[in-house]
Write a protein that holds these residues in place. Structure first.
Motif, PDB file in Angstrom:
ATOM      1  N   VAL A  59      -7.576   9.040  -1.247  1.00 39.98           N
ATOM      2  CA  VAL A  59      -8.059   7.813  -0.617  1.00 39.98           C
ATOM      3  C   VAL A  59      -6.965   6.746  -0.596  1.00 39.98           C
ATOM      4  O   VAL A  59      -6.759   6.068   0.414  1.00 39.98           O
ATOM      5  CB  VAL A  59      -9.313   7.283  -1.354  1.00 39.98           C
ATOM      6  CG1 VAL A  59      -9.676   5.884  -0.872  1.00 39.98           C
ATOM      7  CG2 VAL A  59     -10.478   8.236  -1.147  1.00 39.98           C
ATOM      8  N   ILE A  60      -6.253   6.601  -1.709  1.00 40.89           N
ATOM      9  CA  ILE A  60      -5.189   5.604  -1.772  1.00 40.89           C
ATOM     10  C   ILE A  60      -4.104   5.906  -0.754  1.00 40.89           C
ATOM     11  O   ILE A  60      -3.613   5.014  -0.048  1.00 40.89           O
ATOM     12  CB  ILE A  60      -4.593   5.563  -3.191  1.00 40.89           C
ATOM     13  CG1 ILE A  60      -5.623   5.015  -4.189  1.00 40.89           C
ATOM     14  CG2 ILE A  60      -3.333   4.704  -3.235  1.00 40.89           C
ATOM     15  CD1 ILE A  60      -5.191   5.123  -5.633  1.00 40.89           C
ATOM     16  N   THR A  61      -3.729   7.184  -0.637  1.00 38.82           N
ATOM     17  CA  THR A  61      -2.685   7.567   0.318  1.00 38.82           C
ATOM     18  C   THR A  61      -3.145   7.350   1.750  1.00 38.82           C
ATOM     19  O   THR A  61      -2.408   6.800   2.582  1.00 38.82           O
ATOM     20  CB  THR A  61      -2.299   9.036   0.108  1.00 38.82           C
ATOM     21  OG1 THR A  61      -1.908   9.239  -1.256  1.00 38.82           O
ATOM     22  CG2 THR A  61      -1.141   9.422   1.014  1.00 38.82           C
ATOM     23  N   VAL A 105      -4.144   3.972   7.216  1.00 41.18           N
ATOM     24  CA  VAL A 105      -5.274   3.538   8.040  1.00 41.18           C
ATOM     25  C   VAL A 105      -5.455   2.026   8.004  1.00 41.18           C
ATOM     26  O   VAL A 105      -5.804   1.408   9.009  1.00 41.18           O
ATOM     27  CB  VAL A 105      -6.571   4.241   7.572  1.00 41.18           C
ATOM     28  CG1 VAL A 105      -7.769   3.718   8.337  1.00 41.18           C
ATOM     29  CG2 VAL A 105      -6.444   5.738   7.756  1.00 41.18           C
ATOM     30  N   ALA A 106      -5.209   1.401   6.857  1.00 42.91           N
ATOM     31  CA  ALA A 106      -5.469  -0.034   6.707  1.00 42.91           C
ATOM     32  C   ALA A 106      -4.339  -0.902   7.243  1.00 42.91           C
ATOM     33  O   ALA A 106      -4.425  -2.119   7.178  1.00 42.91           O
ATOM     34  CB  ALA A 106      -5.721  -0.366   5.239  1.00 42.91           C
ATOM     35  N   LEU A 127       0.815  -1.208   0.000  1.00 39.56           N
ATOM     36  CA  LEU A 127       0.000   0.000   0.000  1.00 39.56           C
ATOM     37  C   LEU A 127       0.850   1.261   0.000  1.00 39.56           C
ATOM     38  O   LEU A 127       0.459   2.277  -0.569  1.00 39.56           O
ATOM     39  CB  LEU A 127      -0.945  -0.003   1.209  1.00 39.56           C
ATOM     40  CG  LEU A 127      -2.017  -1.098   1.223  1.00 39.56           C
ATOM     41  CD1 LEU A 127      -2.974  -0.887   2.386  1.00 39.56           C
ATOM     42  CD2 LEU A 127      -2.788  -1.119  -0.093  1.00 39.56           C
ATOM     43  N   SER A 128       2.027   1.228   0.648  1.00 38.72           N
ATOM     44  CA  SER A 128       2.865   2.429   0.672  1.00 38.72           C
ATOM     45  C   SER A 128       3.385   2.747  -0.726  1.00 38.72           C
ATOM     46  O   SER A 128       3.504   3.915  -1.106  1.00 38.72           O
ATOM     47  CB  SER A 128       4.041   2.246   1.641  1.00 38.72           C
ATOM     48  OG  SER A 128       4.947   1.276   1.163  1.00 38.72           O
ATOM     49  N   THR A 129       3.693   1.716  -1.503  1.00 34.92           N
ATOM     50  CA  THR A 129       4.145   1.939  -2.875  1.00 34.92           C
ATOM     51  C   THR A 129       3.046   2.593  -3.696  1.00 34.92           C
ATOM     52  O   THR A 129       3.282   3.563  -4.430  1.00 34.92           O
ATOM     53  CB  THR A 129       4.543   0.602  -3.524  1.00 34.92           C
ATOM     54  OG1 THR A 129       5.415  -0.097  -2.648  1.00 34.92           O
ATOM     55  CG2 THR A 129       5.216   0.834  -4.854  1.00 34.92           C
ATOM     56  N   LEU A 130       1.852   2.077  -3.564  1.00 32.51           N
ATOM     57  CA  LEU A 130       0.722   2.651  -4.280  1.00 32.51           C
ATOM     58  C   LEU A 130       0.458   4.083  -3.809  1.00 32.51           C
ATOM     59  O   LEU A 130       0.126   4.960  -4.601  1.00 32.51           O
ATOM     60  CB  LEU A 130      -0.513   1.775  -4.059  1.00 32.51           C
ATOM     61  CG  LEU A 130      -1.663   1.945  -5.050  1.00 32.51           C
ATOM     62  CD1 LEU A 130      -1.196   1.679  -6.460  1.00 32.51           C
ATOM     63  CD2 LEU A 130      -2.807   1.012  -4.690  1.00 32.51           C
ATOM     64  N   ALA A 131       0.631   4.313  -2.499  1.00 29.63           N
ATOM     65  CA  ALA A 131       0.427   5.657  -1.958  1.00 29.63           C
ATOM     66  C   ALA A 131       1.464   6.629  -2.512  1.00 29.63           C
ATOM     67  O   ALA A 131       1.152   7.788  -2.794  1.00 29.63           O
ATOM     68  CB  ALA A 131       0.497   5.627  -0.435  1.00 29.63           C
ATOM     69  N   GLY A 132       2.719   6.176  -2.650  1.00 31.60           N
ATOM     70  CA  GLY A 132       3.746   7.041  -3.223  1.00 31.60           C
ATOM     71  C   GLY A 132       3.408   7.450  -4.640  1.00 31.60           C
ATOM     72  O   GLY A 132       3.590   8.612  -5.040  1.00 31.60           O
ATOM     73  N   ILE A 133       2.909   6.502  -5.419  1.00 30.14           N
ATOM     74  CA  ILE A 133       2.471   6.807  -6.784  1.00 30.14           C
ATOM     75  C   ILE A 133       1.288   7.770  -6.743  1.00 30.14           C
ATOM     76  O   ILE A 133       1.204   8.713  -7.540  1.00 30.14           O
ATOM     77  CB  ILE A 133       2.091   5.513  -7.515  1.00 30.14           C
ATOM     78  CG1 ILE A 133       3.323   4.617  -7.697  1.00 30.14           C
ATOM     79  CG2 ILE A 133       1.451   5.814  -8.875  1.00 30.14           C
ATOM     80  CD1 ILE A 133       3.009   3.247  -8.238  1.00 30.14           C
TER      81      ILE A 133
END
Length: 589
Positions: A407-409, A414-415, A176-182
């Motif tokens: 939301v992704i970040t 949160v998750a 999720l952190s990778t997706l959040a960085g993007i």
């Protein structure tokens, strides 16, 4: 266990069992359709805008969009939307309920943006730098995009059979952190700049989106907030355009916000029936040459896994809302939809959307999915997407995409367990560096003159506005792998699993040594991967990340030292996130 979940009480209130039969269409399906349609419409506008502006698919090469990509999008969305509607009816029959809501489905926004920026644009730039015409370069970008989509589809389909195992073995914070960085860089930041570029068109829609999703308010007649925001942006844009036409000597800020009304007339020229076709020959042309796609694995594999995990989480979200769908068939269909996209000409993977509880709360059932699939198909195969793009400014849809990035970040923090927040944070850095590298490279390409290669050839520690240029380029190469590796190491250290941390450090060393991360070849302002044993063009600047590989190895040694040594606990001095803070965050979301 499955039967018990199927018979759980409906979250919308009342009994889950009903004597009334499940109906394909109910009045509230229109509410659900508007919400899902706006999401899909924004993706279509993004495809036309980004591919046209950045991949050369405009003018003579516009046929790639309207005769190949969009018809392929139509196939992928139609088959998926119809399947998930049918799946909802089957679940309703099996459970005897009439309140089952189909899984929302559409184009994967992060994959769309990442594939454009990191797969198609580099292919287009590389082809043009070798002397190819704009049309030929655009075709090459399209073919490479097809292969990336094919790879994602294979991962999604095969992953359906091992998804649970992947989810158990990979720290959520790492993915999720990778997706959040993007999301921070390539979604939120990029589109925030576009929002400020034309604030009169975008800021009112932004307010509507924020009040809808932050405050959870409803509009009159229960109109979806996304639809209202888009409509407001369109009305503002064309109001300013009309004002500029009747007040030609008006303020410059009015002219800056005015739309090109002639684009509406030009868009009629591409309207016409374009039936979907199989493009397996073009797909094979790139697949048969590994040199064209091997370097893309650092993008394709992580994005395929992210798509897989994200869809899995959304299935779990639907189950929490009362609709327990079969995981394997749901994920397999998602993979088949992406494979169909690649076969019929689309470069963009599909996904099970986040937000099933929201559509369920609107009262949508299965019909909203069917209507969405049919309407999107009509738009794509008739070329009317161009007309809509000319009528709907991209700035009107930016707030919705910006919200997706937010939301992704937020979900990345949160998750995950509160103790893993530092791991999420450290996983953001490589992706943010990649966004910065894209900005810097674009500036060099536009400015001309001095190149990044000429600067680094003189001084390897060259800085650009305070940032180390070499560090920026090195961190960008294979950054998605680097995000996962660093965040996973952090999670394992937080959990005091030193042996696992050492193993992940060793993986980092192997990837760096093989050239999947950090290594690069620089020719002028064009950056490419430098794999171990590969030959680079003469005159290029080469950086083999051997020193980075050794650095990862030294990290592994440190972790191994503590793995075989009894370690005493150290009292935590300043918790990053307290348990009560975490509960409040979860309640908010």
């Amino acid at each position: 266990m499955q039967q018990q979940r199927d018979l759980a009480p409906s979250p919308s209130g009342g009994s889950a069992l009903s004597a009334e039969p499940f109906r394909w269409f109910v009045p509230r399906d229109l509410d659900g359709f508007f919400g899902l349609f706006v999401d899909n419409l924004v993706q279509l506008i993004l495809i036309v805008t980004l591919c046209g502006a950045m991949c050369g698919m405009s003018g003579e090469a516009a046929f790639l969009l309207y005769q190949r990509i969009l018809p392929g999008v139509a196939v992928s969305l139609l088959v998926g939307n119809l399947f998930y509607a049918w799946q909802a009816r089957q679940l309703a029959r099996r459970t005897g309920r009439n309140d089952v809501t189909a899984l929302p489905y559409g184009i994967n926004t992060p994959s769309l943006l990442v594939y454009v920026f990191f797969v198609m644009v580099p292919a287009y730039v590389a082809a043009t730098s070798k002397g190819a015409s704009s049309v030929t370069a655009a075709e090459q970008a399209w073919r490479v995009g097809l292969v990336a989509c094919l790879g994602s589809g294979l991962i999604e389909f095969c992953g359906a059979f091992v998804a649970e195992s992947v989810r158990r073995r990979t720290p959520r914070a790492a993915l999720l952190s990778t997706l959040a960085g993007i999301a921070i860089g390539f979604i939120s930041m990029s589109f925030t700049l576009q929002l400020i570029q034309k604030p009169l068109i975008a800021m009112l829609p932004l307010a509507i989106v924020l009040v809808t999703y932050f405050s959870r308010v409803s509009f009159p007649w229960r109109l979806p907030g996304g639809f209202v925001s888009l409509l407001a942006g369109v009305l503002l844009a064309w109001g300013l355009t009309f004002l500029h036409q009747v007040w030609a000597d008006g303020p410059v800020w009015i002219a800056r916000h005015a739309l090109n009304s002639s684009a509406v007339r030009e868009s009629w020229q591409v309207i016409g029936f374009a039936p979907p076709q199989l493009w397996l020959g073009d797909l094979w042309q790139v697949v048969a040459d590994p040199g064209q796609w091997l370097g893309l694995l650092s993008v394709i594999i992580p994005m395929g896994l992210f798509n897989l995990l994200g869809s899995l989480q959304n299935i779990e979200s639907a189950e929490a809302a009362g609709d327990a769908y079969d995981t394997k068939s749901s994920l397999a269909m998602n993979g088949l939809g992406t494979l169909a996209a690649a076969a019929f000409g689309s470069c963009f993977p599909t996904t099970i959307y986040i937000g099933h509880p929201g559509w369920k709360g609107l009262g949508a059932r299965a019909g909203y999915s069917i209507i969405n699939g049919v309407v999107i198909t009509i738009l794509c195969v008739t070329g009317t997407v161009a007309l809509i793009q000319s009528l709907v400014p991209i700035e009107a849809g930016v707030p919705i995409v910006l919200w997706i990035g937010v939301v992704i970040t937020a979900q990345a923090f949160v998750a995950c367990p509160p103790a893993h927040a530092p791991a999420v944070a450290i996983g953001l850095f490589p992706a943010i560096a990649a966004w910065g590298m894209t900005v810097v490279q674009g500036a060099f390409l536009v400015a001309g003159g001095v190149t990044m290669q000429s600067l680094l050839s003189k001084d390897f520690s060259q800085q650009v506005n305070g940032f180390l240029l070499h560090g920026l380029i090195s961190m960008e190469r294979g950054y998605i792998f680097t995000c996962v590796i660093l965040a996973t190491i952090a999670v394992e250290l937080i959990e005091r699993r030193f042996l696992r941390a050492a193993c992940w450090s060793s993986i980092g060393a192997i990837f760096a040594g093989a050239g999947l991360t950090h290594s690069y070849q620089l020719s002028g302002n064009l950056v490419d991967f430098l794999f171990a044993g590969s030959r680079a063009p003469e005159g290029s600047m080469l950086y083999h990340a051997t020193d980075v590989a050794i650095g990862y190895g030294l990290m592994a040694i440190v972790f191994l030292f503590f793995a075989f040594r009894k370690v005493e606990s150290v009292p935590e001095q300043a918790p990053v996130l307290t348990e009560s803070d975490a509960h409040r965050s979860l309640e908010f979301h």
